[in-house]
Design a protein around this motif. Structure first.
Motif, short mmCIF file in Angstrom:
data_model
loop_
_atom_site.label_atom_id
_atom_site.label_comp_id
_atom_site.label_asym_id
_atom_site.label_seq_id
_atom_site.Cartn_x
_atom_site.Cartn_y
_atom_site.Cartn_z
N LEU A 194 19.26 5.09 9.66
CA LEU A 194 18.48 6.17 9.04
C LEU A 194 17.81 5.63 7.79
CD1 LEU A 194 19.33 9.88 8.60
CD2 LEU A 194 18.52 8.59 6.62
N LEU A 195 16.50 5.87 7.69
CA LEU A 195 15.73 5.44 6.53
C LEU A 195 14.91 6.63 6.03
CD1 LEU A 195 14.66 3.31 4.57
CD2 LEU A 195 13.00 2.63 6.31
N ASP A 196 15.19 7.07 4.82
CA ASP A 196 14.47 8.20 4.22
C ASP A 196 13.59 7.69 3.09
OD1 ASP A 196 13.54 10.56 3.19
OD2 ASP A 196 15.47 11.58 3.19
N LEU A 197 12.27 7.71 3.32
CA LEU A 197 11.28 7.27 2.34
C LEU A 197 10.37 8.43 1.93
CD1 LEU A 197 10.44 3.97 4.14
CD2 LEU A 197 11.09 4.04 1.75
N SER A 198 10.79 9.65 2.18
CA SER A 198 9.95 10.80 1.90
C SER A 198 9.75 11.00 0.40
CB SER A 198 10.59 12.06 2.52
OG SER A 198 11.88 12.28 1.98
N HIS A 199 8.68 11.73 0.07
CA HIS A 199 8.38 12.07 -1.33
C HIS A 199 8.21 10.82 -2.20
CE1 HIS A 199 9.24 16.49 -1.04
NE2 HIS A 199 9.91 16.06 0.01
N ASN A 200 7.45 9.85 -1.73
CA ASN A 200 7.12 8.67 -2.52
C ASN A 200 5.60 8.52 -2.58
OD1 ASN A 200 9.52 6.90 -3.51
ND2 ASN A 200 10.17 7.60 -1.48
N ASN A 201 5.12 7.33 -2.85
CA ASN A 201 3.67 7.09 -2.95
C ASN A 201 3.19 6.08 -1.91
OD1 ASN A 201 3.39 8.82 -5.25
ND2 ASN A 201 4.19 7.18 -6.55
N LEU A 202 3.77 6.11 -0.74
CA LEU A 202 3.40 5.16 0.31
C LEU A 202 2.01 5.47 0.85
CD1 LEU A 202 6.73 5.03 2.38
CD2 LEU A 202 6.06 3.58 0.48
N THR A 203 1.22 4.44 1.04
CA THR A 203 -0.10 4.60 1.66
C THR A 203 -0.14 3.97 3.05
OG1 THR A 203 -0.86 2.58 0.56
CG2 THR A 203 -1.30 4.69 -0.54
N ASP A 204 0.80 3.09 3.34
CA ASP A 204 0.89 2.51 4.68
C ASP A 204 2.30 2.00 4.92
OD1 ASP A 204 1.10 0.19 3.21
OD2 ASP A 204 -0.93 -0.49 3.63
N LEU A 205 2.57 1.66 6.17
CA LEU A 205 3.85 1.07 6.56
C LEU A 205 3.59 -0.35 7.05
CD1 LEU A 205 5.48 4.04 8.53
CD2 LEU A 205 5.85 3.38 6.15
N PRO A 206 4.53 -1.27 6.85
CA PRO A 206 4.30 -2.67 7.24
C PRO A 206 4.25 -2.84 8.76
CG PRO A 206 6.56 -2.36 6.49
CD PRO A 206 5.84 -1.08 6.20
N GLN A 207 3.56 -3.90 9.18
CA GLN A 207 3.40 -4.16 10.60
C GLN A 207 4.68 -4.67 11.27
OE1 GLN A 207 0.63 -3.27 12.19
NE2 GLN A 207 0.11 -2.45 10.18
#
Length: 368
Positions: free
Chosen positions: A235-248
């Motif tokens: 489980l990975l929770d990255l919500s409520h951050n400033n991400l603009t993309d995810l790595p390939q």
């Protein structure tokens, strides 16, 4: 035996043999002495702690002593009339430190005599720092410290090698010490809501047993490199951050089951997500999302959830979907050739390697 017969007598250097035995005896005595000193020191430490505890208790009032015993004393077992389950439950409770409420501004002084504890549950206090005696609690398995005022984790936390769960959510952390990577048995790490936290040290990539990582509600602009190297992450929770993309290379997380990336600024999802065979749930914000892998949407085993944070955007999307469905039905009546062309176009997207992989919004106009 005849007088002329010769006999070979082996000759040994006695001093050499004696030297070898002296070295062995000396080494054995040194080990024995160290072990004896260790035992004596351990016994003296326990006696010293007991006397300090007794002296401290004599300085307290009876009401204060009663409060102290409620969370410190474990000298007696339950009454014999209790059931075995009740006894086990009582013993388990005596191995847990529980502090709650804003009246706590520091850990109690008596904590130094509680190194036997298995769990700490400290919540909603005004405590700002962890105690200096933290590395002595080598038996700690659970360390839950949510909603306090803790501003830093000390490097000594790496001494807690038995630790399996660490929760420091909603505190005031701005960094995580690299020594946390020494907690090799850690299975669950929660760092949500620290606001000033924007990166994790690469040393955390050694947490191979970690299955749950929650770094939501912080200031991450990208996924930490160490997270992509946690091979057991589920489980990975990255919500409520400033991400603009995810790595390939998201498919490095071969055991990932749940991914929360909503409340970010993602415009597309990488094709590599569809390569994770264990993935069962993806939650994203769809206000700015225009492109997602077709395989990800069409896979019945995956719950792909789009959240609309902006009510206007949600309304526009619903109207757009209604309009596209109406047009599709009208054009389907006119001619089936265009439908075949559409299906061929969508299927061709599956063979593309470009990023974004595909789009869920396809608009084609044909001039007949």
């Amino acid at each position: 035996m005849g007088p002329d017969r010769k006999v070979d007598v082996p000759v040994y250097d006695v001093s050499l043999i004696r030297g070898l035995w002296e070295v062995r005896v000396k080494t054995y005595r040194q080990r024995e002495k160290k072990e004896q000193e260790r035992q004596e020191k351990s016994a003296l430490t326990r006696i010293n702690q007991q006397w300090q505890y007794r002296i401290y208790c004599k300085t307290l009032k009876s009401t204060e002593r009663n409060v102290l015993h409620q969370y410190l004393e474990r000298s007696t077992l339950p009454d014999t009339a209790c059931t075995e389950h009740e006894q086990q439950q009582d013993v388990h409770q005596k191995l847990i430190l529980q502090l709650e409420g804003d009246q706590w501004r520091d850990f109690p002084q008596e904590l130094q005599w509680m190194t036997y504890l298995k769990e700490w549950h400290v919540r909603g206090t005004k405590i700002q720092r962890l105690p200096d005696v933290l590395p002595l609690f080598t038996q700690l398995i659970v360390l839950r410290l949510p909603k306090n005022a803790i501003s830093e984790l000390p490097p000594a936390i790496g001494k807690l090698t038995a630790l399996r769960e660490l929760n420091v959510s909603y505190n005031r952390l701005s960094r995580v010490p690299p020594e946390l990577g020494d907690c090799e048995n850690l299975e669950k790490l929660e760092l949500a809501g620290n606001l000033n936290l924007s990166e994790l040290p690469f040393e955390l990539s050694s947490l191979k047993e970690l299955a749950h990582l929650d770094i939501a509600e912080n200031r991450f602009i990208s996924i930490p490199v160490c997270a992509l190297r946690m091979s057991g992450l589920q489980l990975l929770d990255l919500s409520h951050n400033n991400l603009t993309d995810l790595p390939q290379d998201m498919d490095r997380l071969e055991q990932l089951v749940t991914l929360f990336v909503h409340k970010n600024r993602l415009s597309y999802l990488p094709h590599s997500l569809s390569n994770i065979s264990t993935l069962r749930m993806v939650v994203v914000s769809a206000d700015e999302l225009t492109c997602v892998p077709t395989k990800l949407c069409s896979n019945p085993a995956i719950k792909f959830i789009r959240l609309y944070d902006n009510p206007r955007a949600k309304k526009r999307e619903e109207e757009k979907q209604k309009t596209s469905r109406r047009r599709w039905k009208e054009e389907e009546r006119k001619d089936g050739g265009e439908k075949e062309f559409m299906e061929a176009y969508i299927s061709s997207l599956e063979d593309r390697d470009t990023v974004p992989y595909s789009t869920t919004k396809v608009s084609i106009s044909c001039l007949l």
